[in-house]
Design a protein around this motif. Sequence first.
Motif, PDB file in Angstrom:
ATOM      1  N   UNK A  98       0.831  -1.206   0.000  1.00 26.60           N
ATOM      2  CA  UNK A  98       0.000   0.000   0.000  1.00 26.60           C
ATOM      3  C   UNK A  98       0.868   1.260   0.000  1.00 26.60           C
ATOM      4  N   UNK A  99       1.878   1.288   0.854  1.00 25.95           N
ATOM      5  CA  UNK A  99       2.742   2.468   0.952  1.00 25.95           C
ATOM      6  C   UNK A  99       3.406   2.795  -0.380  1.00 25.95           C
ATOM      7  N   UNK A 100       3.824   1.771  -1.107  1.00 27.32           N
ATOM      8  CA  UNK A 100       4.464   1.994  -2.413  1.00 27.32           C
ATOM      9  C   UNK A 100       3.438   2.423  -3.464  1.00 27.32           C
ATOM     10  N   UNK A 101       2.273   1.798  -3.444  1.00 27.33           N
ATOM     11  CA  UNK A 101       1.248   2.091  -4.447  1.00 27.33           C
ATOM     12  C   UNK A 101       0.661   3.490  -4.295  1.00 27.33           C
ATOM     13  N   UNK A 102       0.460   3.912  -3.062  1.00 29.47           N
ATOM     14  CA  UNK A 102      -0.181   5.206  -2.823  1.00 29.47           C
ATOM     15  C   UNK A 102       0.609   6.333  -3.497  1.00 29.47           C
ATOM     16  N   UNK A 103       1.908   6.348  -3.256  1.00 29.89           N
ATOM     17  CA  UNK A 103       2.729   7.411  -3.835  1.00 29.89           C
ATOM     18  C   UNK A 103       2.823   7.277  -5.357  1.00 29.89           C
ATOM     19  N   UNK A 104       2.853   6.049  -5.845  1.00 27.49           N
ATOM     20  CA  UNK A 104       2.950   5.853  -7.296  1.00 27.49           C
ATOM     21  C   UNK A 104       1.668   6.315  -7.990  1.00 27.49           C
ATOM     22  N   UNK A 105       0.513   6.044  -7.396  1.00 25.30           N
ATOM     23  CA  UNK A 105      -0.752   6.498  -7.974  1.00 25.30           C
ATOM     24  C   UNK A 105      -0.854   8.019  -7.922  1.00 25.30           C
ATOM     25  N   UNK A 157      -7.853   6.178  -7.174  1.00 25.87           N
ATOM     26  CA  UNK A 157      -8.239   5.553  -8.444  1.00 25.87           C
ATOM     27  C   UNK A 157      -9.404   6.291  -9.084  1.00 25.87           C
ATOM     28  N   UNK A 158     -10.398   6.680  -8.284  1.00 24.00           N
ATOM     29  CA  UNK A 158     -11.547   7.404  -8.839  1.00 24.00           C
ATOM     30  C   UNK A 158     -11.134   8.771  -9.375  1.00 24.00           C
ATOM     31  N   UNK A 159     -10.235   9.440  -8.662  1.00 25.36           N
ATOM     32  CA  UNK A 159      -9.757  10.750  -9.139  1.00 25.36           C
ATOM     33  C   UNK A 159      -9.012  10.610 -10.459  1.00 25.36           C
ATOM     34  N   UNK A 160      -8.167   9.595 -10.563  1.00 29.25           N
ATOM     35  CA  UNK A 160      -7.431   9.368 -11.801  1.00 29.25           C
ATOM     36  C   UNK A 160      -8.393   9.099 -12.958  1.00 29.25           C
ATOM     37  N   UNK A 201      -4.890   0.837 -14.726  1.00 29.74           N
ATOM     38  CA  UNK A 201      -4.337   0.273 -13.505  1.00 29.74           C
ATOM     39  C   UNK A 201      -5.426  -0.509 -12.786  1.00 29.74           C
ATOM     40  N   UNK A 202      -5.120  -1.761 -12.437  1.00 32.26           N
ATOM     41  CA  UNK A 202      -6.028  -2.589 -11.645  1.00 32.26           C
ATOM     42  C   UNK A 202      -5.230  -3.162 -10.481  1.00 32.26           C
ATOM     43  N   UNK A 235      -7.399   4.984 -16.540  1.00 30.36           N
ATOM     44  CA  UNK A 235      -8.510   4.268 -15.911  1.00 30.36           C
ATOM     45  C   UNK A 235      -7.932   3.410 -14.795  1.00 30.36           C
ATOM     46  N   UNK A 236      -8.402   3.636 -13.551  1.00 31.31           N
ATOM     47  CA  UNK A 236      -7.816   2.937 -12.408  1.00 31.31           C
ATOM     48  C   UNK A 236      -8.902   2.380 -11.506  1.00 31.31           C
ATOM     49  N   UNK A 237      -8.608   1.257 -10.864  1.00 29.05           N
ATOM     50  CA  UNK A 237      -9.531   0.627  -9.922  1.00 29.05           C
ATOM     51  C   UNK A 237      -8.728  -0.134  -8.883  1.00 29.05           C
ATOM     52  N   UNK A 238      -9.101   0.003  -7.614  1.00 31.50           N
ATOM     53  CA  UNK A 238      -8.451  -0.699  -6.515  1.00 31.50           C
ATOM     54  C   UNK A 238      -9.518  -1.278  -5.596  1.00 31.50           C
ATOM     55  N   UNK A 239      -9.275  -2.465  -5.076  1.00 33.68           N
ATOM     56  CA  UNK A 239     -10.290  -3.092  -4.229  1.00 33.68           C
ATOM     57  C   UNK A 239      -9.682  -4.105  -3.272  1.00 33.68           C
ATOM     58  N   UNK A 240     -10.219  -4.145  -2.073  1.00 30.61           N
ATOM     59  CA  UNK A 240      -9.916  -5.166  -1.076  1.00 30.61           C
ATOM     60  C   UNK A 240     -11.053  -6.180  -1.037  1.00 30.61           C
ATOM     61  N   UNK A 241     -10.696  -7.453  -0.856  1.00 29.82           N
ATOM     62  CA  UNK A 241     -11.686  -8.498  -0.612  1.00 29.82           C
ATOM     63  C   UNK A 241     -11.168  -9.447   0.464  1.00 29.82           C
TER      64      UNK A 241
END
Length: 295
Positions: A121-128, A191-194, A141-142, A201-207
């Motif tokens: 998460x820490x790496x992805x947040x800054x990259x997004x 992701x929604x802002x992007x 991005x998915x 087009x970006x989407x992120x999800x936890x399950x």
Amino acid sequence: MAGGGRGLPESTLGEWLRRFQARYEPTITRLLLLSVFVVTLIAQFVKPVGDALQDKVFLGSALLSVVAYVLYSKVNDLDASLRVPSRAQVKSRELGTFVTEAFRDRTVEISFLGYTGETLYNELYHRLEELHEDPGPTREVVVRFLVPDFRVPMTVPSRVGTGGVPVDDVEFRKRVELKCQEYDQRLSGLARRLTSVGRVAAACEYRFYPGIPRDKICIFNRELVLHGLYDVSARTVGFSPEPDYYDPQGYRTDLSIWSREDTDDAKAAVETWNKHFDALWELADRPSWHRGTLD
């Protein structure tokens, strides 16, 4: 029986030729270079041989042959020493390198199975965040996170009871789930802002998946898999009067690398991990707190 000749099947013949080449090519190449050296050296000092070969550039050719022979040997040795093992290990804190590399592609797909996904998460947040200013080649991005179902009783994470016996702790599970909820909402918001800007087009999800956090798996663009095992006996020391908790520390997990660019076994492993994750994802439960889901 049709085609009952004595020849090898095409696939078997191809494999035999590759083995033959790998085994004998270095020896044959060295023999050829040495032969050129010997012949050209003899031609320089034995006149009949020199006349037969017609010229006086034999000494230079001989020296070049020796240089080529030495270089060939050294390059071969260097290549062998630098070849990365198909299952080399990296530390979890090195995930940033793999995230950066994944975002060099037009379509980025990152999948995680593990505990909370904090390290990734820490790496992805800054990259997004950076994609807002400079998306580079990335256009889609998915990101998918599979974490344990913290809504049900668990042995890990749990409270350390008398004699080290794990005791389910509802409040501790809720704290861990809230952490995942926070990560999900922050990544989904980015992701929604992007997507609203329209460049990416970006989407992120936890399950949730059933079970305890045993395996840590990161899959990058379906081409490379990092896999390690959590130390399920790791403890977080509580502040008095709080007890200790069984709480795996993902940033300490060593990860083995599997890549489609490596051996056939590594390619098969990558394919297996992709299928396994896809199947778990389809069966996984969607948390009630996620805003919008991946179809």
